[in-house]
Design an enzyme around this catalytic site. Structure first.
Site, mmCIF file in Angstrom:
data_model
loop_
_atom_site.group_PDB
_atom_site.id
_atom_site.type_symbol
_atom_site.label_atom_id
_atom_site.label_comp_id
_atom_site.label_asym_id
_atom_site.label_seq_id
_atom_site.Cartn_x
_atom_site.Cartn_y
_atom_site.Cartn_z
ATOM 1 N N LYS A 1 0.867 -1.192 0.000
ATOM 2 C CA LYS A 1 0.000 0.000 0.000
ATOM 3 C C LYS A 1 0.898 1.235 0.000
ATOM 4 O O LYS A 1 1.796 1.344 0.834
ATOM 5 C CB LYS A 1 -0.873 0.008 1.254
ATOM 6 N N ASP B 1 -0.755 -0.144 -4.460
ATOM 7 C CA ASP B 1 -2.124 0.389 -4.382
ATOM 8 C C ASP B 1 -2.086 1.733 -3.671
ATOM 9 O O ASP B 1 -1.708 1.804 -2.501
ATOM 10 C CB ASP B 1 -3.016 -0.596 -3.617
ATOM 11 N N GLU C 1 -2.473 0.289 -8.436
ATOM 12 C CA GLU C 1 -3.917 0.561 -8.420
ATOM 13 C C GLU C 1 -4.185 2.024 -8.105
ATOM 14 O O GLU C 1 -3.665 2.547 -7.114
ATOM 15 C CB GLU C 1 -4.615 -0.296 -7.348
ATOM 16 N N ASP D 1 -9.613 -0.139 -9.651
ATOM 17 C CA ASP D 1 -10.311 -0.822 -8.556
ATOM 18 C C ASP D 1 -11.544 0.020 -8.234
ATOM 19 O O ASP D 1 -12.623 -0.213 -8.789
ATOM 20 C CB ASP D 1 -9.364 -0.969 -7.357
ATOM 21 N N LYS E 1 -13.763 -6.855 -6.776
ATOM 22 C CA LYS E 1 -14.120 -7.265 -5.420
ATOM 23 C C LYS E 1 -15.582 -7.706 -5.467
ATOM 24 O O LYS E 1 -16.491 -6.869 -5.412
ATOM 25 C CB LYS E 1 -13.945 -6.097 -4.445
#
Ligand SMILES: [Mg+2]
Length: 343
Positions: A148, A176, A205, A228, A250
């Site tokens: 992240k 991300d 992302e 995303d 997701k």
């Protein structure tokens, strides 16, 4: 005869799990269990606070209505993001979490969801990067980890990424940023990244606040990006764009199984990698997502490394997890009477 049961669960989270500035003390959701002709199937309905549009109460009310119909012999058709009945136009489509959980239970019931799963996930790197290096070096197969970025200074992110990729020469990273960078900060990250490492970033992302800024970043830096949040919030259709490598799906935030399957197929037709990813489901949901990924996106490791955020597992264990397991008997349940007793 058909029988449906809804269970409510509440699993304690590790301290310090914060989602969109909101502390998540427990993960709450529903387990749907369907029984028909001696077979059974289960699914999880768990809207994620701050990410799902529906609340758990709304998802539960929708699920109850759908399950009443199912117990009475109607079969829903997964169609679009929600779940609708061919003969029940008056019923509003279910919200994504209800559609996903019920469609997974139905897929187990009719055995359309394959059992095979590698139960592998891309490890999420948090904390001290030096401490992670031995773990990453020991990953089996193609080594991929997720980092992240965007929570601290962009240059600190560049340093971390450089360190990991220097230390493990065959490591690939998924990054991300959750849309947290301004174009200037994103450019700062790229500036301090070793150019030799760009090819080992599988994708980043959502670097910036808008899809246009993120595409411009990919164009300017050569760093591949992935959608995303934009697939849901901005309602982007899945199509090839220069610099776009992947889409992260997701299912819990997206909809029923057939809808998710259609999105994966759209991505593949556009030449994009589709990555199945979790929305902090319990071990029940995570094991099903692993099976789903093995089925729909073979060869692409899903992003499911969220179980360690919880203090316990639910009904089905994730292989190798040391967390204790909660069973059906510990959960609050609502039993929908089988059709014979309703009529
Ligand atoms: Mg993401």
């Amino acid at each position: 005869m058909r029988r449906a049961t809804l269970y409510h669960y509440s699993l304690p989270m590790e301290a310090g799990v914060v989602l969109r500035n909101q502390r998540l003390k427990s993960r709450d959701g529903l387990v749907v269990r369907l029984e028909r002709d001696g077979r059974q199937g289960e699914g999880e309905i768990a809207p994620l606070p701050g990410f799902s549009r529906e609340t758990l109460a709304e998802a539960g009310a929708s699920a109850l209505e759908i399950l009443r119909r199912w117990v009475n012999g109607e079969d829903p058709l997964a169609d679009g993001p929600g779940l609708v009945f061919a003969a029940g136009a008056a019923v509003p489509p279910a919200p994504p979490s209800a559609a996903f959980g019920i469609s997974m239970a139905l897929a187990e019931l009719d055995q359309s969801l394959p059992d095979a799963a590698p139960y592998q996930t891309v490890p999420l790197c948090t904390g001290d990067p030096d401490g992670l290096i031995p773990l990453l070096a020991a990953l089996p197969g193609r080594k991929i980890a997720k980092v992240k970025v965007g929570m601290y200074e962009a240059i600190r992110d560049s340093v971390t990424v450089n360190l990991l990729l220097d230390a493990v020469p065959d490591l690939h990273l998924r990054l991300d940023a959750n849309r947290s960078w301004t174009p200037a900060k994103a450019a700062g990250f790229a500036r301090y990244l070793d150019p030799a490492h760009v090819a080992r970033i599988d994708f980043l992302e959502e670097p910036c606040a808008t899809p246009g800024q993120s595409l411009a970043f990919a164009h300017d830096t050569g760093i591949a990006i992935a959608w995303d949040e934009s697939l849901r919030d901005a309602g982007l259709s899945i199509q090839a764009r220069p610099g776009l490598a992947a889409v992260v799906i997701k299912p819990m935030l997206t909809g029923g199984l057939s809808h998710c399957r259609a999105l994966v197929e759209q991505a593949h037709r556009a030449g994009l990698v589709a990555v199945i990813s979790s929305a902090i489901e319990s071990s029940l949901g995570l094991t099903q997502l692993s099976r789903l990924a093995a089925w729909l996106t073979p060869g692409v490791q899903p992003g499911l490394d969220t179980l360690s955020l919880m203090r316990s597992q639910l009904i089905r264990p994730w292989p190798g997890s040391p967390l204790p397991l909660s069973t059906h008997g510990e959960l609050f349940q609502t039993l929908l009477e089988p059709v014979a007793r309703l009529s």
